[in-house]
Scaffold this active site. Structure first.
Site, PDB file in Angstrom:
ATOM      1  N   ASN A 147       7.549 -49.694  98.544  1.00 37.93           N
ATOM      2  CA  ASN A 147       8.139 -48.353  98.613  1.00 37.93           C
ATOM      3  C   ASN A 147       8.763 -47.924  97.283  1.00 37.93           C
ATOM      4  OD1 ASN A 147      10.374 -49.981  98.661  1.00 37.93           O
ATOM      5  ND2 ASN A 147      10.949 -49.518 100.778  1.00 37.93           N
ATOM      6  N   ARG A 285      21.657 -49.510  95.727  1.00 33.79           N
ATOM      7  CA  ARG A 285      22.490 -50.075  96.792  1.00 33.79           C
ATOM      8  C   ARG A 285      23.900 -49.499  96.689  1.00 33.79           C
ATOM      9  NH1 ARG A 285      18.508 -50.858  99.019  1.00 33.79           N
ATOM     10  NH2 ARG A 285      17.589 -52.810  99.724  1.00 33.79           N
ATOM     11  N   GLN A 314      25.941 -50.510 106.162  1.00 32.83           N
ATOM     12  CA  GLN A 314      24.996 -49.635 106.860  1.00 32.83           C
ATOM     13  C   GLN A 314      24.828 -50.107 108.290  1.00 32.83           C
ATOM     14  OE1 GLN A 314      22.415 -48.186 102.971  1.00 32.83           O
ATOM     15  NE2 GLN A 314      21.358 -49.146 104.620  1.00 32.83           N
ATOM     16  N   HIS A 333      19.891 -43.951 104.841  1.00 30.26           N
ATOM     17  CA  HIS A 333      18.991 -44.727 103.974  1.00 30.26           C
ATOM     18  C   HIS A 333      17.527 -44.452 104.364  1.00 30.26           C
ATOM     19  CE1 HIS A 333      18.387 -48.903 101.922  1.00 30.26           C
ATOM     20  NE2 HIS A 333      17.493 -48.023 101.527  1.00 30.26           N
TER      21      HIS A 333
HETATM   22  P1  NDP Z   1      12.370 -54.414  90.365  1.00 28.67           P
HETATM   23  O1  NDP Z   1      12.628 -55.866  90.608  1.00 28.67           O
HETATM   24  O2  NDP Z   1      11.014 -53.983  89.939  1.00 28.67           O
HETATM   25  O3  NDP Z   1      13.370 -53.869  89.277  1.00 28.67           O
HETATM   26  C1  NDP Z   1      14.701 -54.210  89.224  1.00 28.67           C
HETATM   27  C2  NDP Z   1      15.123 -54.113  87.770  1.00 28.67           C
HETATM   28  O4  NDP Z   1      16.547 -54.277  87.720  1.00 28.67           O
HETATM   29  C3  NDP Z   1      14.527 -55.198  86.897  1.00 28.67           C
HETATM   30  O5  NDP Z   1      13.961 -54.572  85.751  1.00 28.67           O
HETATM   31  C4  NDP Z   1      15.747 -56.033  86.527  1.00 28.67           C
HETATM   32  O6  NDP Z   1      15.719 -56.551  85.252  1.00 28.67           O
HETATM   33  C5  NDP Z   1      16.838 -54.999  86.550  1.00 28.67           C
HETATM   34  N1  NDP Z   1      18.174 -55.574  86.586  1.00 28.67           N
HETATM   35  C6  NDP Z   1      18.637 -56.586  87.337  1.00 28.67           C
HETATM   36  N2  NDP Z   1      19.931 -56.812  87.070  1.00 28.67           N
HETATM   37  C7  NDP Z   1      20.300 -55.909  86.132  1.00 28.67           C
HETATM   38  C8  NDP Z   1      21.508 -55.637  85.451  1.00 28.67           C
HETATM   39  N3  NDP Z   1      22.588 -56.380  85.680  1.00 28.67           N
HETATM   40  N4  NDP Z   1      21.527 -54.624  84.555  1.00 28.67           N
HETATM   41  C9  NDP Z   1      20.418 -53.892  84.295  1.00 28.67           C
HETATM   42  N5  NDP Z   1      19.237 -54.116  84.936  1.00 28.67           N
HETATM   43  C10 NDP Z   1      19.185 -55.110  85.826  1.00 28.67           C
HETATM   44  O7  NDP Z   1      12.809 -53.682  91.715  1.00 28.67           O
HETATM   45  P2  NDP Z   1      12.493 -52.210  92.214  1.00 28.67           P
HETATM   46  O8  NDP Z   1      12.523 -51.286  91.057  1.00 28.67           O
HETATM   47  O9  NDP Z   1      11.306 -52.187  93.098  1.00 28.67           O
HETATM   48  O10 NDP Z   1      13.753 -51.978  93.170  1.00 28.67           O
HETATM   49  C11 NDP Z   1      15.070 -51.969  92.624  1.00 28.67           C
HETATM   50  C12 NDP Z   1      16.086 -51.887  93.727  1.00 28.67           C
HETATM   51  O11 NDP Z   1      15.985 -50.643  94.387  1.00 28.67           O
HETATM   52  C13 NDP Z   1      15.889 -52.918  94.853  1.00 28.67           C
HETATM   53  O12 NDP Z   1      16.439 -54.159  94.529  1.00 28.67           O
HETATM   54  C14 NDP Z   1      16.619 -52.250  95.987  1.00 28.67           C
HETATM   55  O13 NDP Z   1      17.989 -52.586  95.946  1.00 28.67           O
HETATM   56  C15 NDP Z   1      16.457 -50.776  95.714  1.00 28.67           C
HETATM   57  N6  NDP Z   1      15.505 -50.153  96.635  1.00 28.67           N
HETATM   58  C16 NDP Z   1      15.940 -49.121  97.419  1.00 28.67           C
HETATM   59  C17 NDP Z   1      15.107 -48.550  98.350  1.00 28.67           C
HETATM   60  C18 NDP Z   1      15.566 -47.396  99.194  1.00 28.67           C
HETATM   61  O14 NDP Z   1      14.940 -47.121 100.216  1.00 28.67           O
HETATM   62  N7  NDP Z   1      16.611 -46.695  98.827  1.00 28.67           N
HETATM   63  C19 NDP Z   1      13.747 -49.039  98.556  1.00 28.67           C
HETATM   64  C20 NDP Z   1      13.342 -50.055  97.604  1.00 28.67           C
HETATM   65  C21 NDP Z   1      14.220 -50.614  96.721  1.00 28.67           C
HETATM   66  P3  NDP Z   1      14.798 -57.721  84.758  1.00 28.67           P
HETATM   67  O15 NDP Z   1      13.774 -57.949  85.807  1.00 28.67           O
HETATM   68  O16 NDP Z   1      14.276 -57.155  83.494  1.00 28.67           O
HETATM   69  O17 NDP Z   1      15.696 -58.882  84.633  1.00 28.67           O
END
Ligand code: NDP
Length: 400
Positions: A147, A285, A314, A333
């Site tokens: 998603n 989140r 939630q 959500h």
């Molecule tokens: P990804 O794993 O593709 O991306 C997450 C990114 O966050 C990675 O690039 C990671 O960095 C980065 N990251 C982690 N910790 C930090 C930090 N401390 N500072 C800066 N960047 C950081 O996940 P998605 O993009 O698919 O999803 C992200 C989040 O979105 C999910 O974890 C979830 O919480 C939320 N989400 C919400 C949904 C909704 O319905 N509202 C649905 C789907 C997801 P790196 O990997 O480079 O270390």
């Protein structure tokens, strides 16, 4: 044979739908990075149906019962006497969605001695105490990418809605008004604005790509830098930390996972470093933001708007400050559970279960915890520890 407990959100108040506004949904075969969409051996649902609510059952009942498993589906997840708690002692697999999360705390792990697999039907496994899963050797998997594009579309919608003051203007029409001046005293164009994302992972990067045609100036911060070619293509400014980025941005969108490193990141101190009148869109989140600091910043004018769909806990209690604060565009959500997304994550859960029962490896991209440590996508994007503290507050939704 296994017992599988699946926690899903309630059906619509008018009952499970008999018809839908559209007859089909587009077929998506692969994600932007080339990874294929879920490929289970079969599915027992029609893509486009409501699968994420209790009667939708993620389309899993026939598959699981034909194989002799016991399948329990409930929305009753909060409070000590919840159906979830009653089913845990002999559950081997728990499935839950971030939208209506079964908070899998250390106490719940202790009640579930047979538990071997926790599946997130969606993305974001922070509602599971990952440290407890590691300590107990329980595998945690989610449907990576299912998603991400859905959420990136939602982010663009929310940025435009806030900056252009869409929701209050719509409400004037519903109230019978024609109050143009009331509508436009908070309405701007995003053209030329500086927009930054905290994290440029699957969602963050997809949001940047979708925003590029609006002729905005794009910024990001992340633990790992994007390839130079991508930075050049989107004309991105990289910031080594979030403080540096928020100082220059008119709009900040939050797209990192919730883990101990990101919990409470947007507190009063960080918000005070933002430009006056900045906007925040948080579909990542709720716990990444301090709820009272956000509400106070909207009241003082430090923030011009806040929108998102993620809360903590939630469901959010009826007195949660984000329900009543000014200039917000909050929804429950929903961004990652459009009917389009549901078809992908239901198929993804089925693929994970087929692998599990056939003793075939689960896709590495889907793994968060395995073999007592962070694995796959979890090893890349999460840090060890627990982000479920305070989740018992979700029980207050029923009583608040
Ligand atoms: P990804 O794993 O593709 O991306 C997450 C990114 O966050 C990675 O690039 C990671 O960095 C980065 N990251 C982690 N910790 C930090 C930090 N401390 N500072 C800066 N960047 C950081 O996940 P998605 O993009 O698919 O999803 C992200 C989040 O979105 C999910 O974890 C979830 O919480 C939320 N989400 C919400 C949904 C909704 O319905 N509202 C649905 C789907 C997801 P790196 O990997 O480079 O270390």
């Amino acid at each position: 044979m296994a017992k599988i407990v699946c926690v899903l959100y309630d059906d619509p108040v008018d009952g499970y739908p008999k018809t839908y506004p559209r007859d089909d949904i587009p077929k998506i075969n692969a994600y932007p990075d080339g990874q294929t969409t879920p490929r289970p051996k079969g599915i027992d649902f029609k893509p486009g149906e409501l699968l994420g609510s209790v009667s939708g059952e993620l389309g899993l009942r026939r598959f699981l019962e034909n194989a002799g498993h016991t399948f329990v589906v409930t929305s009753d997840k909060d409070g000590k006497d919840s159906r979830l708690d009653k089913e845990l002692p002999d559950a081997e697999i728990v499935i839950s969605q971030p939208f209506w999360p079964a908070y899998m705390t250390a106490e719940r792990f202790a009640k579930a001695p047979k538990l071997k697999l926790v599946v997130t039907a969606g993305i974001g496994s922070d509602h599971t105490d990952l440290q407890a899963a590691m300590d107990r050797g329980v595998t945690v998997a989610e449907v990576t990418y299912c998603n991400s594009i859905s959420v990136s579309e939602h982010i663009v919608m929310m940025i435009l809605s806030l900056v252009r003051n869409y929701i209050p203007s719509y409400q004037w029409v519903v109230r019978g008004g024609w109050n143009i001046a009331d509508c436009v005293t908070r309405s701007y164009d995003i053209e030329g604005m500086h927009i930054g994302t905290v994290a440029a992972g699957r969602i963050g990067l997809a949001a940047l790509r979708r925003l590029k045609p609006f002729d905005v100036k794009l910024h990001y911060t992340d633990r790992h830098r994007l390839p130079a070619g991508v930075e050049k293509e989107l004309d991105l400014t990289f910031h080594p930390n979030v403080e540096s980025m928020v100082r220059v941005c008119d709009v900040v969108t939050i797209n990192c996972p919730l883990h101990p490193e990101t919990e409470n990141m947007f507190n009063a101190q960080l918000i005070s470093k933002m430009k006056r009148g900045a906007y925040i869109v948080n579909t990542a989140r709720g716990k990444i933001c301090d709820p009272n600091a956000i509400a106070q910043a909207l009241e003082s004018g430090q923030l011009a708007g806040y929108a998102g769909d993620v809360w903590f806990p939630q469901p959010a209690p009826k007195d949660h400050p984000w329900r009543s604060m000014p200039h917000h565009g909050m929804t429950p959500h929903i961004s990652g559970t459009s009917l389009s997304a549901q078809a992908r994550y239901a198929a993804g859960v089925r693929e994970i279960l087929e692998c599990w029962f056939d003793k075939r490896p689960i896709r590495n991209e889907y793994l968060i915890v395995d073999g007592g440590k962070l694995a796959g996508a979890g090893a890349h994007s999460y840090s060890a520890g627990n982000a479920t503290r305070g989740s018992e507050e979700a029980a207050r939704f029923k009583t608040s």
